[in-house]
Design an enzyme around this catalytic site. Structure first.
Site, short mmCIF file in Angstrom:
data_model
loop_
_atom_site.label_atom_id
_atom_site.label_comp_id
_atom_site.label_asym_id
_atom_site.label_seq_id
_atom_site.Cartn_x
_atom_site.Cartn_y
_atom_site.Cartn_z
N CYS A 297 6.04 8.04 1.42
CA CYS A 297 4.71 8.64 1.20
C CYS A 297 4.57 9.12 -0.24
CB CYS A 297 4.49 9.86 2.09
SG CYS A 297 4.54 9.58 3.85
N CYS B 172 9.51 12.67 1.11
CA CYS B 172 9.54 11.30 1.65
C CYS B 172 9.12 10.35 0.53
CB CYS B 172 8.58 11.14 2.83
SG CYS B 172 8.40 9.40 3.31
N CYS C 83 10.02 11.11 8.89
CA CYS C 83 8.61 10.94 8.55
C CYS C 83 8.00 10.00 9.59
CB CYS C 83 8.48 10.33 7.15
SG CYS C 83 6.87 9.59 6.86
N HIS D 294 7.05 6.52 7.95
CA HIS D 294 8.09 5.63 7.42
C HIS D 294 9.37 5.62 8.23
CE1 HIS D 294 5.26 6.13 4.08
NE2 HIS D 294 5.51 4.84 3.93
N HIS E 235 1.29 -8.10 1.19
CA HIS E 235 1.40 -8.60 2.57
C HIS E 235 0.00 -8.60 3.20
CE1 HIS E 235 1.08 -4.45 3.91
NE2 HIS E 235 2.23 -4.11 3.33
N LYS F 56 4.03 -3.48 15.01
CA LYS F 56 3.85 -2.91 13.68
C LYS F 56 4.58 -3.79 12.67
CE LYS F 56 4.39 1.42 11.34
NZ LYS F 56 4.90 2.74 11.26
N HIS G 242 -2.14 -5.37 3.04
CA HIS G 242 -2.87 -5.18 1.77
C HIS G 242 -4.08 -6.12 1.73
CE1 HIS G 242 1.42 -4.27 0.22
NE2 HIS G 242 0.79 -3.11 0.26
N LYS H 18 9.51 -4.05 7.32
CA LYS H 18 10.64 -4.79 6.75
C LYS H 18 11.78 -4.86 7.76
CE LYS H 18 10.16 -4.25 1.80
NZ LYS H 18 10.30 -3.23 0.79
N1 MSP Z 1 -0.47 3.52 -3.60
C1 MSP Z 1 -0.94 4.13 -2.42
C2 MSP Z 1 -2.44 4.27 -2.43
C3 MSP Z 1 -3.01 5.04 -3.57
S1 MSP Z 1 -4.75 5.02 -3.54
C4 MSP Z 1 -5.20 6.06 -4.77
C5 MSP Z 1 -0.53 3.28 -1.21
N2 MSP Z 1 -0.14 2.02 -1.48
S2 MSP Z 1 0.33 0.98 -0.34
O1 MSP Z 1 0.65 -0.23 -1.06
O2 MSP Z 1 1.33 1.55 0.48
O3 MSP Z 1 -0.92 0.74 0.56
C6 MSP Z 1 -2.13 0.26 0.00
C7 MSP Z 1 -3.20 0.15 1.06
O4 MSP Z 1 -2.80 -0.83 2.01
C8 MSP Z 1 -3.41 1.46 1.83
O5 MSP Z 1 -4.77 1.71 2.04
C9 MSP Z 1 -2.71 1.19 3.14
O6 MSP Z 1 -3.27 1.91 4.21
C10 MSP Z 1 -2.96 -0.30 3.30
N3 MSP Z 1 -2.03 -0.91 4.22
C11 MSP Z 1 -0.67 -0.96 4.13
N4 MSP Z 1 -0.18 -1.59 5.25
C12 MSP Z 1 -1.21 -1.95 6.05
C13 MSP Z 1 -1.35 -2.65 7.25
N5 MSP Z 1 -0.32 -3.10 7.93
N6 MSP Z 1 -2.61 -2.91 7.69
C14 MSP Z 1 -3.72 -2.52 6.99
N7 MSP Z 1 -3.62 -1.84 5.87
C15 MSP Z 1 -2.38 -1.47 5.41
O7 MSP Z 1 -0.62 3.78 -0.11
#
Ligand code: MSP
Length: 515
Positions: free
Chosen positions: A129, A126, A144, A147, A18, A298, A21, A301
Site C-alpha cells: 500500500c 505495508c 494487510c 496485500h 496487467h 483474485k 490496470h 502473483k
Molecule cells: N500508484 C497507485 C495509485 C496512485 S493514484 C494517485 C496504485 N497503483 S497500482 O498500479 O497498484 O494500481 C493502479 C490502478 O489499478 C488502481 O486504481 C487499482 O485499483 C487498479 N487495479 C489494480 N489491480 C486491479 C484489478 N485486478 N482490477 C481492476 N483494477 C485494478 O495503486
C-alpha cells in the site's frame, strides 16, 4: 456540459501492465470518448507512479537503477495503452521534472503553514500500500488485508500531515455532495473510515527510502508516495503553488478521478485533505471501480494467474483491441468486481458484436445490393418505427452515472429489437412478392438504426464503429445531441465489393492453440 477532465490512477512501475490496470484505462477511455461526443473540451490524463520502496527494492533485485526500471516499465505501460487505443491527452510520470518541483513546493507550503509537522514514530508499514497501517486495519493473522502479508515495524522521525484537522470538512463535503463518491455505497464506507482518522506520515528518512522526491528544506527526508502521487492530478495541469495556469483553471473544476476500490481512502480522505489545505476546490467526482478477477479468482502473483492485455490480444489473434475493450468495459456493473474468462469473452463478443451487430449490417447491405444495386430511393425514407434516437438519451443517462455496462445493454437491446424487426418484416419475402418500396423501407430503417448504433458503440469499439460508419457513409464526428434519424443518403450507398465484414467471430481454437 462544456468541459470534462478525467484522470486515471497512475500505475506503479514495479511491474508491467496487467488486465486490472487495463480495465481501468479502458473504462476511462470509453467514458472520455463518450464525453467527446457530447462536449468540445475534454482532457484525459493518465500516467505512472514511479517512487517508493517497492520500486526501489524491485530495481535492486534486478540489479538496475530505479530510474532504469521506471523508464523500461513506463514505456511498457505507454505501449500497452497504445495497443488498446487509449487516447489520452497527457501521460504524466512522477519522475518528470515539472512534477517533482511542484511536489516539493506543495510540501514546503504545507510545512510553512503548519499542516505538516515533524514527529517520531513507530508504525506498521505495508510496502504494497506504501502506507503505515493502523493495527485495527490488519486481518486476524496480522496481515494487510489487501496485500495479504505482514507489515514491517518501522521507527523513524518523519513529517506528518494534519489529516485530523480536515476530518469535519471532508465529512461535510461528502454529506452535502452525494455525487462526490460514486457509487454511493462507497461514500458510506469512507464516512465510517473517517470516524477513526489520524494524522499520516508523509515522508521517509533517506536512509530507509532513497527513491523519492527530496524534501527541499530537509536533507535527510524524502517525500513519501501519497503526496507525490496524488498531486499528479494538479501538477499535470501546471499547478505548482505559485502558478495556477489557465490549463488548471480550465479543467480542475471539471475533474473526475477514476480509481480502484483499494485506493479510495487515499483519494477521498488524504487527497481531499491535501486540497483543502492548499485552498483548492475538491475534485468534482471520484468514480470507484471494482476489481477484475480471472476465472472468478483474485488475480495475484502468488496464484500465478496475472495476465497482460497483450497476452489476451495475442491469444485471440486480435489485430484491433475493440473486442477486448468491449468485454472489459462491460465486465461489471458500476463499482462491482468483474470477471475475465476466455469462454465468456468469446461468447459475449461473438453474440453482441459479430452476430447482433456485424451480421445485421452485412445482411442488410447485401440485400440492398441484391435487390436495389446498393441504391437508396427517396421513397425508402422517412417511415422508421424503430426509435433509435430515444436510446441515445438512455445511453447518455447511464454514462452520467458511469454505468458502462448498462449503457452497452441499451445498445444491445436496440440491436435485438432491430434484428427482430428484420425477421418480422422479412424483406426477402417482400422482395419475392415484389413489394419493393416496403422492402427498401425495411432495409433503410435498419441502416438508419445502425448509424445510431455505430455512434453509440464508438466509445467502446472505435475501429469497429469506423468500419460501420464507412460502409453506411455516416459521419461519426457529429455530436450525439445533434444526431437525427435521417443519416442515410438517397442515391447509391454501396457496391458489392465495398461490403466487408466489420467484425470477425472469435475462434476458440486461436486461444487454445496459443496456450
Ligand atoms: N500508484 C497507485 C495509485 C496512485 S493514484 C494517485 C496504485 N497503483 S497500482 O498500479 O497498484 O494500481 C493502479 C490502478 O489499478 C488502481 O486504481 C487499482 O485499483 C487498479 N487495479 C489494480 N489491480 C486491479 C484489478 N485486478 N482490477 C481492476 N483494477 C485494478 O495503486
Amino acid at each position: 456540459m462544456e468541459r470534462f477532465y478525467l484522470t486515471t490512477a497512475i500505475d506503479y512501475v514495479n511491474g508491467t501492465p496487467h488486465i486490472g490496470h487495463a480495465y481501468e484505462k479502458i473504462v476511462s477511455d470509453v467514458i472520455v470518448r463518450h464525453y467527446k461526443q457530447r462536449c468540445n473540451d475534454v482532457y484525459f490524463l493518465t500516467g505512472t507512479d514511479e517512487h517508493g520502496i517497492k520500486i526501489q527494492k524491485t530495481a535492486a533485485e534486478r540489479g538496475i537503477t530505479p530510474k532504469q526500471m521506471c523508464d523500461e516499465h513506463a514505456a511498457a505501460f505507454k505501449d500497452a495503452w497504445k495497443k488498446l487505443d487509449i487516447d489520452y491527452n497527457q501521460f504524466i510520470r512522477t519522475t518528470d521534472d515539472y512534477h517533482e518541483k511542484a511536489v516539493q513546493k506543495i510540501f514546503e507550503k504545507l510545512l510553512a503553514q503548519g499542516d505538516i509537522y515533524k514527529h517520531s514514530y513507530t508504525g506498521l508499514y505495508c510496502s504494497g500500500c506504501e502506507v503505515f497501517l493502523n493495527p485495527k486495519d490488519l486481518d486476524e493473522n496480522g496481515c494487510c488485508p489487501i496485500h495479504n502479508r505482514k507489515p514491517e515495524e518501522i521507527s523513524e522521525e518523519n513529517y506528518f500531515f494534519k489529516l485530523s484537522k480536515y476530518k469535519d470538512a471532508i465529512i461535510k463535503h461528502i454529506k452535502e455532495n452525494p455525487d462526490y463518491i460514486m457509487p454511493a455505497f462507497r461514500a458510506n464506507e469512507v464516512l465510517n473510515q473517517l470516524e477513526n482518522i489520524e494524522d499520516i506520515s508523509v515522508s521517509r528518512t533517506k536512509d530507509n527510502v532513497s527513491w523519492g522526491i527530496p524534501v527541499l528544506s530537509d536533507d535527510n527526508q524524502v517525500i513519501y508516495v501519497w503526496i507525490d502521487a496524488l498531486s499528479n492530478y494538479i501538477t499535470a495541469l501546471g499547478y505548482d503553488v505559485d502558478n495556477c495556469p489557465e490549463k488548471f483553471e480550465k479543467y480542475w473544476a471539471e475533474s473526475h478521478h477514476v480509481i480502484g476500490k483499494d485506493i479510495l481512502k487515499f483519494h477521498s480522505i488524504y487527497w481531499s485533505a491535501i486540497l483543502l489545505a492548499l485552498g483548492l476546490p475538491l475534485p468534482k467526482q471520484l468514480f470507484v471501480h471494482g476489481f477484475i478477477n480471472i476465472n472468478k479468482e483474485k488475480m495475484s502473483k502468488s496464484l500465478g494467474n496475472v495476465i497482460s492485455p497483450q497476452s489476451v490480444m495475442e491469444a485471440w489473434q486480435l489485430e484491433e483491441p475493440d473486442a477486448f475493450r468491449y468485454y472489459m468495459a462491460t465486465a461489471a456493473p458500476i463499482g462491482k468486481d468483474g470477471n475475465f474468462s476466455d469462454e465468456d469473452f468469446k461468447e459475449k463478443v461473438n453474440v453482441d458484436l459479430a452476430n447482433n451487430m456485424g451480421n445485421l449490417l452485412n445482411r442488410t447491405l447485401s440485400m440492398l445490393v441484391k435487390y436495389f444495386d446498393g441504391e437508396v430511393k427517396p421513397e425508402f425514407k422517412g417511415n422508421n418505427p424503430i426509435d433509435a434516437l430515444n436510446v441515445i438519451d438512455k445511453v447518455e443517462e447511464h454514462f452520467d452515472k458511469f454505468e458502462l455496462q448498462e449503457a452497452a445493454a441499451e445498445i444491445v437491446t436496440l440491436l435485438d429489437s432491430t434484428n427482430k424487426y428484420v425477421t418480422n418484416n422479412a424483406p426477402w419475402t417482400l422482395a419475392k412478392e415484389e413489394k419493393m418500396t416496403e422492402c427498401g423501407q425495411v432495409l433503410v430503417n435498419v441502416l438508419e438504426t445502425l448509424c445510431i448504433v455505430s455512434a453509440l458503440i464508438q466509445p467502446y469499439c472505435p475501429n469497429l464503429a469506423d468500419k460501420m460508419a464507412q460502409q453506411l457513409k455516416f459521419d461519426l464526428s457529429v455530436k450525439l445531441d445533434d444526431l437525427t434519424d435521417d443519416n442515410i443518403k438517397v442515391g447509391k450507398l454501396i457496391s458489392k465489393e465495398e461490403i466487408k465484414p466489420v467484425f470477425l467471430r472469435l475462434d476458440s481454437e486461436f486461444a487454445t492453440n496459443k496456450k
